[in-house]
Design a protein around this motif. Structure first.
Motif, PDB file in Angstrom:
ATOM      1  N   LEU A 138       4.334  -0.097  -6.432  1.00  0.00           N
ATOM      2  CA  LEU A 138       4.805  -0.103  -5.042  1.00  0.00           C
ATOM      3  C   LEU A 138       6.079  -0.942  -4.891  1.00  0.00           C
ATOM      4  CD1 LEU A 138       1.391  -0.316  -3.177  1.00  0.00           C
ATOM      5  CD2 LEU A 138       3.021   1.583  -3.120  1.00  0.00           C
ATOM      6  N   ALA A 139       6.211  -1.993  -5.692  1.00  0.00           N
ATOM      7  CA  ALA A 139       7.437  -2.793  -5.657  1.00  0.00           C
ATOM      8  C   ALA A 139       8.629  -1.949  -6.106  1.00  0.00           C
ATOM      9  CB  ALA A 139       7.290  -4.025  -6.547  1.00  0.00           C
ATOM     10  N   HIS A 140       8.418  -1.104  -7.104  1.00  0.00           N
ATOM     11  CA  HIS A 140       9.462  -0.181  -7.560  1.00  0.00           C
ATOM     12  C   HIS A 140       9.868   0.763  -6.431  1.00  0.00           C
ATOM     13  CE1 HIS A 140      11.376   2.761 -10.404  1.00  0.00           C
ATOM     14  NE2 HIS A 140      10.956   3.621  -9.485  1.00  0.00           N
ATOM     15  N   GLU A 141       8.887   1.288  -5.703  1.00  0.00           N
ATOM     16  CA  GLU A 141       9.194   2.230  -4.617  1.00  0.00           C
ATOM     17  C   GLU A 141       9.868   1.527  -3.438  1.00  0.00           C
ATOM     18  OE1 GLU A 141       9.091   5.188  -5.324  1.00  0.00           O
ATOM     19  OE2 GLU A 141       7.847   5.046  -7.109  1.00  0.00           O
ATOM     20  N   ILE A 142       9.425   0.318  -3.124  1.00  0.00           N
ATOM     21  CA  ILE A 142      10.082  -0.459  -2.067  1.00  0.00           C
ATOM     22  C   ILE A 142      11.527  -0.759  -2.467  1.00  0.00           C
ATOM     23  CG2 ILE A 142      10.103  -2.687  -0.874  1.00  0.00           C
ATOM     24  CD1 ILE A 142       7.922  -0.854   0.138  1.00  0.00           C
ATOM     25  N   ALA A 143      11.748  -0.990  -3.768  1.00  0.00           N
ATOM     26  CA  ALA A 143      13.106  -1.249  -4.258  1.00  0.00           C
ATOM     27  C   ALA A 143      14.011  -0.041  -4.021  1.00  0.00           C
ATOM     28  CB  ALA A 143      13.067  -1.597  -5.744  1.00  0.00           C
ATOM     29  N   HIS A 144      13.481   1.171  -4.207  1.00  0.00           N
ATOM     30  CA  HIS A 144      14.270   2.373  -3.936  1.00  0.00           C
ATOM     31  C   HIS A 144      14.728   2.391  -2.475  1.00  0.00           C
ATOM     32  CE1 HIS A 144      14.414   4.676  -7.562  1.00  0.00           C
ATOM     33  NE2 HIS A 144      13.111   4.804  -7.680  1.00  0.00           N
ATOM     34  N   ILE A 145      13.822   2.015  -1.578  1.00  0.00           N
ATOM     35  CA  ILE A 145      14.153   1.998  -0.147  1.00  0.00           C
ATOM     36  C   ILE A 145      15.198   0.914   0.130  1.00  0.00           C
ATOM     37  CG2 ILE A 145      13.243   1.617   2.170  1.00  0.00           C
ATOM     38  CD1 ILE A 145      10.518   2.647   1.093  1.00  0.00           C
ATOM     39  N   LYS A 146      14.976  -0.271  -0.408  1.00  0.00           N
ATOM     40  CA  LYS A 146      15.900  -1.394  -0.204  1.00  0.00           C
ATOM     41  C   LYS A 146      17.298  -1.064  -0.731  1.00  0.00           C
ATOM     42  CE  LYS A 146      16.617  -6.199  -1.767  1.00  0.00           C
ATOM     43  NZ  LYS A 146      16.937  -6.782  -0.449  1.00  0.00           N
ATOM     44  N   ASN A 147      17.356  -0.384  -1.889  1.00  0.00           N
ATOM     45  CA  ASN A 147      18.633  -0.075  -2.528  1.00  0.00           C
ATOM     46  C   ASN A 147      19.294   1.203  -1.993  1.00  0.00           C
ATOM     47  OD1 ASN A 147      18.270  -2.317  -4.187  1.00  0.00           O
ATOM     48  ND2 ASN A 147      17.357  -1.134  -5.846  1.00  0.00           N
ATOM     49  N   ARG A 148      18.639   1.841  -1.006  1.00  0.00           N
ATOM     50  CA  ARG A 148      19.154   3.071  -0.387  1.00  0.00           C
ATOM     51  C   ARG A 148      19.466   4.160  -1.424  1.00  0.00           C
ATOM     52  NH1 ARG A 148      20.532   2.417   5.092  1.00  0.00           N
ATOM     53  NH2 ARG A 148      20.308   0.266   5.807  1.00  0.00           N
ATOM     54  N   ASP A 149      18.534   4.363  -2.322  1.00  0.00           N
ATOM     55  CA  ASP A 149      18.748   5.334  -3.393  1.00  0.00           C
ATOM     56  C   ASP A 149      18.728   6.776  -2.912  1.00  0.00           C
ATOM     57  OD1 ASP A 149      19.151   3.514  -5.430  1.00  0.00           O
ATOM     58  OD2 ASP A 149      17.014   3.274  -5.823  1.00  0.00           O
ATOM     59  N   ILE A 150      18.051   7.055  -1.795  1.00  0.00           N
ATOM     60  CA  ILE A 150      18.060   8.416  -1.255  1.00  0.00           C
ATOM     61  C   ILE A 150      19.475   8.787  -0.825  1.00  0.00           C
ATOM     62  CG2 ILE A 150      17.076   9.993   0.447  1.00  0.00           C
ATOM     63  CD1 ILE A 150      15.083   8.921  -1.593  1.00  0.00           C
TER      64      ILE A 150
END
Length: 281
Positions: free
Chosen positions: A129-141
């Protein structure tokens, strides 16, 4: 070289390819026009990404009363990351996996599969979940959407060029056969190069999410151990998911299919685990 720097260097390569191909066909204006067309095509999928991916995967919302531990982990990680708490979903699949989606931290969602909840311990779930939260934080979408738009524009430009040559158009190179050959080489290689660069950007963002996620979780061990299990089970348990959504998951849910590493949206699991263990503090 950090993954962030690598991402922007790769974006630069896409920009150069787009400009080169655009100038061959319609000058700088032509390249910019096709980029806008590709961006418009990708904008819809980006803007509605949270809704589209949730529907594509058949994920369903879960309440805090139904999954208090899951909510506790996500809430704690979101606070550490400094982002609003995303919506939480469960994906009905026995394959252990997870993904994050959403156009920005204010419109984000994370989903874990039923298989992941049944297989992993709390430390491993927290790592994932930390990995997925990181995607959100880093605006990877957002970054992935821009890369897809540029690669799409390059492909469309190449298509226009190919049809132009087919109908006798293209540049006037009757007295310069070398120029025509150069154009043909660019026509063939540019879309392939753009795809490879787009995939390289995706792999770079996965490495960055691993690194950021390990810091949010306070240790890289949970994610590293989780990746071992997720990879092993993905080879044995299939997931019915559209290939269009496969890049969203923490590991490729279609792992059981033979794919060349060069054309993969995910870095090799062994490399990711090795990097995580090298981070141990």
């Amino acid at each position: 070289m950090t993954n962030t720097i690598k991402t922007w260097l790769l974006m630069g390569v896409l920009t150069v390819l787009l400009v080169l191909l655009g100038r061959v066909i319609g000058g700088t204006t032509g390249a910019f026009t096709f980029f806008l067309i590709a961006l418009a095509m990708n904008f819809i999928s980006y803007y509605f990404s949270d809704t589209l991916v949730i529907k594509m995967t058949g994920s369903y919302p879960v309440s805090e009363a139904e999954a208090p531990e899951l909510y506790s982990i996500v809430r704690n990680l979101s606070l550490k990351a400094g982002i609003p708490m995303p919506k939480i979903y469960i994906t009905p699949s026995p394959q252990p996996n997870a993904f994050a989606t959403g156009r920005n931290p204010e419109h984000a969602a994370v989903a874990v599969t039923e298989g992941l909840l049944n297989l992993l311990n709390r430390q491993e779930i927290e790592g994932v979940l930390a990995h997925e939260i990181a995607h959100i934080k880093n605006r990877d979408i957002l970054i992935g959407t821009i890369a897809a738009a540029m690669a799409g524009a390059i492909s469309m430009l190449a298509d226009v060029f190919r049809w132009g040559l087919f109908f006798g158009g293209g540049r006037d190179d009757d007295n310069n056969p070398g120029g025509l050959i150069a154009d043909l080489i660019l026509l063939i290689l540019a879309p392939i190069a753009a795809l490879l660069v787009q995939l390289a950007i995706s792999r770079s963002r996965e490495y960055l999410a691993d690194e950021t996620g390990a810091k949010l979780a306070g240790s890289p061990v949970g994610l590293a151990e989780a990746l071992k299990k997720l990879h092993a089970y993905s080879l044995r348990i299939p997931m019915e998911v559209s290939p269009a959504a496969s890049h969203m998951f923490i590991i490729n849910p279609l792992n059981g299919r033979a794919l060349m590493a060069l054309f993969s949206t995910h870095p090799p699991i062994e490399d990711r685990i090795e990097r995580l263990y090298a981070m141990r503090w």
